[in-house]
Design a protein around this motif. Structure first.
Motif, PDB file in Angstrom:
ATOM      1  N   TRP A 372       0.839  -1.208   0.000  1.00  0.00           N
ATOM      2  CA  TRP A 372       0.000   0.000   0.000  1.00  0.00           C
ATOM      3  C   TRP A 372       0.869   1.252   0.000  1.00  0.00           C
ATOM      4  CZ3 TRP A 372      -5.540  -0.188   0.524  1.00  0.00           C
ATOM      5  CH2 TRP A 372      -6.132   1.067   0.409  1.00  0.00           C
ATOM      6  N   SER A 373       1.921   1.227   0.797  1.00  0.00           N
ATOM      7  CA  SER A 373       2.752   2.429   0.880  1.00  0.00           C
ATOM      8  C   SER A 373       3.580   2.607  -0.381  1.00  0.00           C
ATOM      9  CB  SER A 373       3.650   2.340   2.107  1.00  0.00           C
ATOM     10  OG  SER A 373       4.278   1.086   2.144  1.00  0.00           O
ATOM     11  N   HIS A 439      -1.475  -4.758   2.858  1.00  0.00           N
ATOM     12  CA  HIS A 439      -1.307  -4.218   4.202  1.00  0.00           C
ATOM     13  C   HIS A 439      -0.009  -4.711   4.824  1.00  0.00           C
ATOM     14  CE1 HIS A 439      -5.852  -3.194   4.750  1.00  0.00           C
ATOM     15  NE2 HIS A 439      -5.228  -2.400   3.912  1.00  0.00           N
ATOM     16  N   GLY A 440       0.258  -4.258   6.033  1.00  0.00           N
ATOM     17  CA  GLY A 440       1.505  -4.633   6.690  1.00  0.00           C
ATOM     18  C   GLY A 440       2.639  -3.691   6.294  1.00  0.00           C
ATOM     19  N   GLU A 441       3.812  -4.012   6.793  1.00  0.00           N
ATOM     20  CA  GLU A 441       4.984  -3.169   6.520  1.00  0.00           C
ATOM     21  C   GLU A 441       5.681  -3.701   5.272  1.00  0.00           C
ATOM     22  OE1 GLU A 441       6.436   0.099   7.281  1.00  0.00           O
ATOM     23  OE2 GLU A 441       5.932  -0.646   9.284  1.00  0.00           O
TER      24      GLU A 441
END
Lengths: 500, 657
Positions: A372-373, A439-441
C-alpha cells in the motif's frame, strides 16, 4: 448480417495482426486494439438498439437471426441468433477483449503477432459459441475457442505452462468429445423418431426420448459444460490454467471461457432436456453448492495471488450453477448478473496480478506485504475488487449473489443456507488477499512505480462498471428473462413441477 | 425542506468520492473542509428537515422519496428510496450531528497522520452508509447501508495498516459481523419468498395480516434478523469483535460506538418491531441476550487496564440495555437510551483520546493518575460523560433513559422481575467500573508525568467536547418520570412509529420505590468506587493476591473466554484444514486413482496367476504388463485422457445399448 460480422471482424483482425507483425513490429497490438474496439462499438450499438425492446415484459423473441445452408446433406446449417443473454455475453467478451489487449501491451514482447492472432481467434470462438444455434456449428466454435487458448498458455505462460496447458487441453477436449458424442446421439434419436436429420437447435428442442436416453444424453452435455464452468469435482484444470496463463489469457479464461460453460447449461442442457434436467437438478445444485464452498475454502489456503483468484472463480461460478438449476426468474436473473459481474471483477483481479507479476516477477503473496505504501493506487484498486469479489452491496456481484440466494431459497431453503456460508468464507479469503499483499509493513523493500495511465484507464473503467452493475443493474437484468422465456412455457412449468 | 432528504446520505458519499479520487492532490486544509463540511451540511439539512417535520406534520407522519428502481426481476423490485418517520428522523439526527462533532474533532486530532485524506474519505463513507441504513425504505437498501457500515469498520479499524495486529482486529470485525449479516440475508430471502416484498412499511403490514402470533415463519424470520442485529450490535454470542476494534484511531472508536455501526442492530429491531411482536420466543431471546450481555460486559469492563477497552465493554453493556428494552417491547425507551448513549459515549471516547494523546499513546489506566489539574478540559468532560453513563440522578441524560428502561422492564407485559434485577445489577456495575477509571486516571498521584510540550487542545477539539458534554447533561430532559414533571416529549414524538410498551404494573408507589433503588445503585456504586480505588486502594491489591480472585479477574478481563473458545472451535480447525488441503485433494485423487489401479494390475502379474504351461498366454501377459506399465507414466495428462476415454465409452454403451 451483423451477427456474422461480429465473428468475422475478430477472425479477420486476428489474421491481419499476425501478418502485420511481420511487416512492422509493434503494429500487431494496435491492430488488435482496433479490432476489439470495433467489435465493442458494434456490440454496444446492438445493445442500445435492442435495449428498448428488451425492457418490455412480454418480450420473448430473438433480437436477430441468420441462417444459411452449410452441409445440407447432414442437416447442418450456419445458423446464428441472438437474444438478450447472448447479446450481453458478447458485449462482455468484447469489453474483456479490450481489457486483455490493454494488459498485454507491454507484457507480450515475443511473437506478438501470433499472440494477438490467438487472442482474437479465442474471442471469435467465444462469440460464435454465444451466437450459434446449430449444434454442429456450436461444436465448431467450441473447438475454435480452445485451440488458440491452448497456444496462449503453452507459449506465453509462466513456469509450469506446459503442464498446465496440456492439462487444460485434455480436460476440455476430453469433455468436448463427450459433448460431440452427445450431440450425435441427440441428432440420431431425433432422426429415428422423425426421419429428419438436423442439427438445428429449434428443431431439436422437443425431441421425444425415453427418460433414460434423455438422462444419458443430458449427462454428456452436462459433463462437458461442467468441466468448463467449472463444477466441482471437474475443476482441477482451472487453477493450473489460470495461474500459468499470461494475464490476457487469465482474463479471457475467467471472464469469457468459463461463461461458455454456464451459457451451455442455460441454453442447451435445461431447454433441450427439461425432464432430465429437472430430475437431475438436485444433484447439480448440490454440486454447485459444494463448488461455492470448496472454492472459497481453497482460495483462502493459497499463497499464489493468481491461484487464489482462480479458486474464487470456482466459488462464484458455483453460484451461477445454483442459479441456473433453481430455474426461476430471480435465480436466473441473478445467474446472468453473476456471470457478467464476475467477468469484470475477477478479470480486474487478474489484471492486478499481471501488473504485480510484471513489476516484481513473482506472484507469491509471502513476498509481497505492505505494497500500500509503495503503490497506493494499485492497492486501492486491489482493495476495491477484493471487496467486489466478496459481494458487497452496491457492487455487481452482490446483485447476482443475492438474487441467486433468493431464488434458491424458493427451490431449497437448505441449499440456500449452505450456499450462504460462502458469504462469510468469501470475506475470509478476500481480506486475506488484501492483508497479505497490500497491508503490513513493506518488509521486502519493494520499490515499484504505481499504475501507468493505460493501467489506470483499464482498472478505473472496470471499477466504474462494477459500481454501475451494483447500483443500476437493470440493463443486464432485462436481458436475462428472455432466456427463461425461450424454452416453451410448458417445459418450464414441467420443470418446476419436477423440482417440487 | 423535506424533498432535500436524499442529500443527507448523498453529501457524505460525495465527500468520500472527492477524497478517494483526489485526496492525494489536496492540501490538509481542503481535505478537512471537504470531509467535515459534507457531514456538517448533511447534519444541517437533517436539523432543518426535523424542524420542518415537526412544524408541518406531513400526512401519515412519514415522508417517502424514491430515486430509482434498483433491481427489478419478476415481482421483486426494491428501490433506491428513502423513508422518513419519527424513528428514522431521530436516528438520522443522532448520526449526523454526533458524526459532525467527531469529524470536527478529528480535523485537529489526526492532523499529523500521513493518511489524512484516506481517513476522512473512510469516515465520510461510514456516515453515508449509516444514513442509508437508517433512511432506507426497504430492507435490501438497508442491507446495503448495513454492509457498507461493516466495510467501513474494517477499513477504519485497520486504518494504521502497517501493524498486522490492526489488520487482524479489522478482519475480525468484518468477519464476525458478516456471520450475522449472512443470517440476515437469509432472513430477507425468507421474508420475500413468503410475503412478496421487502419494502419495510408494506412488509410490516403483511406480516401482521398474514402471520398469526407465534407462527413458525414469524419466529424464524425474526430469529434471522436478530442474528444480524446481534452481530452488528456486538451482543452475545457475536460480541468478541468490539473490544479488539480499539485498534483504530480514537475518533473511529467514537464513531463506531456512538453514532454508527453498533446502534444499527437496535435500529433494525425497532424498525421491524411488528415482526418481533409476533415472535414472542424471539423477543424473549432479545431481552435475555440483552440482560446477559450487559452483565458479562460489565464484569469484563471492571477487569480492564486499557482505558479504551473499558469504554468498549461499556458500549457492549449499554447496548445490552437497549436490547433488554427492545425485548420487553419498550421500543421508544431503547431508542431514547440509544440517543443519550450516543452523546455520552462519543464524549467519553473523545476526551479519552485527549488523555491518551497527551501521554504519548499511553492506554494503561494504572500508569495514569492525577491528571485532573493537568488536563482540565479532558477531566471535566470525561467526568460528565462518566456521570451520564453511571446515570447520576437528576442532572444527567443517562439517568432519564436508563431509568425509563428499568421501569419499563419491570412494568411491561413482557418484562419480569428477573430481567429487572439484571438491569439493576448492571447499573451498579456501570457506576463502579466507570468511576474506577475516573478515580485512577484523574485523581491520586501522577504515575506518568504529562510531557511539557503537550499543547492544550485547540478549539476544534474543545468545541465538540463541550457540545457533547452539554448534550450528555441536558439531553434527557425531554422525557422524565412522573415524579419529576412527567414530560413525555420523546415518546410522544416517536409514538407513531413505535407503539408504547404494554404496561401491566402501573403503581405510582412501585415506580417511586424502583426509582429510589436505581438512584441508590448509581450513587452507591460511585461511592464504592471512591472507597476502593481512591480511599483504600490497598484493599483491592490484597484481594488480588488471592489466586482464585486473580484468576477470575483474568477470566473477566479476557471477555469470559469467548475468544479462546472460538479460536479453538472454529478458527484453528479452519486454518488447519485449509493448510492440509491447499493442494486440492480432488486434483490428487485423479492421479492417485489411476496409478493405484495400475499398481494393482502389476501385483497380480507378479504373483503369477497364470500357469507357466501356457507360455503363449504368459508371453501375452508380459506384453500387457509392459504396455500397462508404459501407461503409468506419472503424467497427469495421460491419466486424464484415460478417464475421458473411459467415460466416453460408457456413454456410448449407455446410448446405443
Amino acid at each position: 448480417m451483423i451477427l456474422t460480422a461480429l465473428i468475422f471482424i475478430l477472425v479477420a483482425g486476428g489474421l491481419l495482426s499476425w501478418m502485420a507483425d511481420r511487416w512492422h513490429p509493434g503494429a500487431a497490438k494496435w491492430l488488435a486494439l482496433a479490432t476489439v474496439g470495433v467489435e465493442l462499438v458494434l456490440a454496444i450499438w446492438l445493445w442500445l438498439q435492442s435495449a428498448s425492446a428488451m425492457a418490455l415484459p412480454a418480450h420473448v423473441g430473438w433480437l436477430g437471426e441468420i441462417r444459411a445452408e452449410w452441409i445440407p446433406r447432414f442437416g447442418v446449417s450456419f445458423h446464428l441468433a441472438m437474444d438478450g443473454i447472448s447479446l450481453i455475453l458478447v458485449v462482455l467478451t468484447a469489453f474483456l477483449g479490450m481489457v486483455s489487449v490493454a494488459c498485454s501491451w507491454t507484457e507480450i514482447q515475443e511473437r506478438a503477432g501470433f499472440f494477438y492472432f490467438n487472442l482474437l481467434w479465442t474471442l471469435a470462438g467465444a462469440v460464435g459459441v454465444f451466437l450459434a444455434l446449430d449444434l454442429f456449428l456450436f461444436f465448431f466454435f467450441w473447438e475454435l475457442m480452445l485451440v488458440p487458448m491452448y497456444f496462449m498458455i503453452a507459449i506465453w505462460g509462466h513456469e509450469k505452462r506446459l503442464y498446465a496447458s496440456i492439462k487444460f487441453f485434455i480436460f476440455v477436449e476430453g469433455s468436448g468429445l463427450l459433448m460431440l458424442v452427445a450431440i450425435l446421439a441427440l441428432v440420431f434419436v431425433h432422426y429415428r423418431s422423425t426421419g429428419v436429420l438436423t442439427f438445428d437447435y429449434f428443431e431439436l428442442l422437443n425431441t421425444a426420448m425415453s427418460p433414460s436416453t434423455e438422462l444419458w444424453i443430458m449427462l454428456g452435455f452436462f459433463i462437458a459444460f461442467a468441466v468448463k464452468t467449472p463444477i466441482v469435482p471437474f475443476h482441477s484444470w482451472l487453477p493450473d490454467a489460470h495461474t500459468e496463463a499470461p494475464t490476457a489469457g487469465s482474463v479471457i479464461l475467467a471472464g469469457v471461457l468459463l461463461k461458455t460453460g454456464a451459457y451451455g447449461l442455460l441454453r442447451f442442457v435445461v431447454p433441450l432436456f427439461p425432464e432430465a434436467a429437472g430430475y437431475f437438478a438436485p444433484v447439480a445444485m448440490a454440486l454447485g453448492a459444494a463448488g461455492v464452498l470448496y472454492g472459497a475454502f481453497l482460495a483462502f489456503a493459497q499463497t499464489d495471488f493468481k491461484r487464489l483468484v482462480a479458486y474464487t472463480s470456482v466459488s462464484h461460478l458455483g453460484f451461477v450453477v445454483l442459479g441456473i438449476f433453481a430455474w426461476n426468474p430471480w435465480s436466473l436473473g441473478g445467474a446472468v448478473m453473476q456471470m457478467i459481474a464476475h467477468g469484470i471483477s475477477t478479470g480486474a483481479l487478474f489484471v492486478i496480478a499481471g501488473i504485480l507479476q510484471e513489476r516484481t516477477h513473482t506472484r507469491d503473496m509471502r513476498r509481497f506485504e505492505g505494497l500500500w505504501s509503495v503503490m497506493p493506487r494499485l492497492a486501492a484498486m486491489g482493495l476495491f475488487f477484493a471487496i467486489a469479489a466478496l459481494g458487497l452491496p452496491g457492487m455487481g456481484n452482490f446483485v447476482g449473489e443475492f438474487l441467486i440466494l433468493m431464488g434458491l431459497y424458493r427451490a431449497s431453503s437448505v441449499l440456500a443456507s449452505v450456499a450462504a456460508v460462502a458469504f462469510v468464507a468469501s470475506v475470509v479469503y478476500a481480506l486475506a488477499l488484501v492483508q497479505k499483499t497490500f497491508h503490513g509493513e513493506n518488509t521486502h523493500g519493494w520499490q515499484l512505480h504505481d499504475l501507468s495511465g493505460r493501467e489506470m484507464a483499464t482498472l478505473y473503467s472496470m471499477a466504474a462498471i462494477t459500481l454501475w452493475l451494483g447500483l443500476y443493474p437493470q440493463p443486464v437484468l432485462d436481458a436475462a428473462p428472455n432466456t427463461a422465456n425461450s424454452p416453451p412455457a410448458i417445459v418450464v412449468s414441467q420443470h418446476q413441477a419436477n423440482m417440487e | 425542506m423535506l424533498p432535500l432528504l436524499w442529500l443527507i446520505p448523498t453529501l457524505p458519499l460525495a465527500g468520500f468520492l472527492m477524497l478517494a479520487l483526489g485526496g492525494s492532490h489536496l492540501s490538509r486544509r481542503s481535505v478537512a473542509v471537504i470531509g467535515t463540511g459534507s457531514v456538517a451540511l448533511s447534519a444541517l439539512i437533517a436539523i432543518l428537515i426535523a424542524i420542518d417535520f415537526i412544524a408541518a406534520r406531513p400526512p401519515g407522519l412519514a415522508f417517502q422519496q424514491e430515486a430509482w428502481v434498483w433491481i427489478a426481476t419478476a415481482d421483486f423490485s426494491p428501490k433506491i428510496g428513502f423513508y422518513l418517520d419519527a424513528l428514522s428522523l431521530v436516528m438520522v439526527l443522532v448520526v449526523t450531528v454526533v458524526s459532525f462533532l467527531i469529524h470536527l474533532y478529528s480535523t485537529e486530532f489526526m492532523i499529523n497522520d500521513e493518511g489524512y485524506a484516506r481517513f476522512f474519505a473512510y469516515m465520510n463513507l461510514f456516515v453515508g452508509s449509516m444514513c442509508i441504513l437508517v433512511l432506507a425504505d426497504n430492507l435490501l437498501f438497508l442491507y446495503l447501508g448495513w454492509e457498507g457500515v461493516g466495510l467501513c469498520s474494517y477499513l477504519l479499524i485497520g486504518f494504521w495498516y502497517r501493524d498486522p495486529d490492526n489488520g487482524r482486529a479489522a478482519r475480525k470485525a468484518f468477519i464476525v459481523t458478516r456471520i450475522g449479516d449472512t443470517a440476515m440475508a437469509l432472513g430477507l430471502s425468507l421474508l420475500f419468498t413468503h410475503l412478496g416484498t421487502l419494502d419495510i412499511q408494506p412488509l410490516m403490514q403483511r406480516v401482521t395480516q398474514q402471520w398469526p402470533e407465534g407462527s413458525e415463519l414469524a419466529i424464524l424470520a425474526a430469529a434471522l434478523l436478530l442474528a444480524g442485529a446481534v452481530g452488528k450490535s456486538a451482543q452475545l454470542p457475536l460480541q468478541t469483535w468490539l473490544p479488539d476494534a480499539m485498534a483504530g484511531p480514537t475518533p473511529v472508536s467514537a464513531l463506531i460506538h456512538a453514532a454508527t455501526m453498533v446502534t444499527a442492530g437496535v435500529y433494525l429491531i425497532a424498525r421491524t418491531h411488528a415482526l418481533f411482536s409476533l415472535a414472542p420466543p424471539v423477543q424473549l431471546a432479545v431481552a435475555v441476550i440483552g440482560a446477559l450481555t450487559l452483565l458479562l460486559a460489565g464484569f469484563s469492563a471492571l477487569a480492564q487496564k486499557d482505558i479504551k477497552r473499558v469504554l468498549a465493554y461499556s458500549t457492549i453493556s449499554q447496548i445490552g440495555y437497549m436490547f433488554l428494552a427492545l425485548g420487553v417491547g419498550a421500543w421508544s425507551a431503547a431508542i431514547f437510551h440509544l440517543m443519550t448513549h450516543a452523546f455520552f459515549k462519543a464524549l467519553l471516547f473523545l476526551s479519552a483520546g485527549v488523555v491518551i494523546r497527551s501521554l504519548h499513546e499511553e492506554h494503561n489506566i494504572f500508569r495514569m493518575g492525577g491528571l485532573r489539574k493537568k488536563l482540565p478540559v479532558a477531566f471535566w468532560t470525561f467526568l460528565i460523560g462518566s456521570a451520564s453513563l453511571a446515570a447520576l440522578p437528576l442532572v444527567t441524560a443517562g439517568f432519564y433513559s436508563k431509568d425509563l428502561i428499568l421501569w419499563q422492564v419491570w412494568s411491561s407485559a413482557q418484562g419480569n422481575s428477573w430481567l429487572w434485577v439484571a438491569g439493576w445489577a448492571g447499573a451498579i456495575l456501570t457506576g463502579f467500573y466507570i468511576f474506577r477509571v475516573v478515580f485512577l486516571v484523574f485523581f491520586g498521584e501522577a504515575r506518568t508525568a504529562v510531557p511539557l510540550e503537550t499543547k492544550r487542545p485547540g478549539l476544534r477539539i474543545t468545541i465538540p467536547l463541550v457540545v457533547l458534554a452539554t448534550l450528555s447533561l441536558t439531553g434527557g430532559w425531554i422525557e422524565t418520570p412522573p415524579f419529576l414533571g412527567n414530560l413525555t416529549l420523546f415518546s410522544d414524538f416517536v409514538q407513531h412509529a413505535l407503539p408504547p410498551a404494554q404496561v401491566i404494573h402501573d403503581g405510582k408507589n412501585d415506580q417511586t420505590i424502583l426509582e429510589l433503588l436505581a438512584i441508590a445503585a448509581s450513587l452507591g456504586s460511585i461511592a464504592l468506587a471512591y472507597l476502593l480505588f481512591l480511599r483504600y486502594p490497598y484493599f483491592i491489591h490484597s484481594l488480588m493476591l488471592i489466586p482464585v480472585l486473580a484468576r477470575i479477574r483474568k477470566f473477566w478481563g479476557s471477555g469470559w473466554g469467548f475468544d479462546w473458545l472460538y479460536d479453538n472451535l472454529i478458527i484453528r480447525p479452519y486454518l488447519w484444514l485449509a493448510y492440509a488441503d491447499r493442494h486440492d485433494v480432488i486434483d490428487n485423487i485423479y492421479s492417485m486413482a489411476i496409478s493405484c489401479t495400475l499398481r494393482w494390475l502389476q501385483k497380480i502379474d507378479r504373483h503369477d496367476v497364470i500357469d507357466n504351461i501356457y507360455s503363449g498366454l504368459a508371453e501375452l501377459c508380459l506384453f500387457l504388463y509392459r504396455a500397462l506399465s508404459a501407461t503409468q507414466s506419472g503424467q497427469v495428462r495421460r491419466y486424464a485422457a484415460a478417464i475421458a476415454a473411459g467415460s466416453i465409452g460408457i456413454i456410448f454403451m449407455g446410448v446405443f445399448a
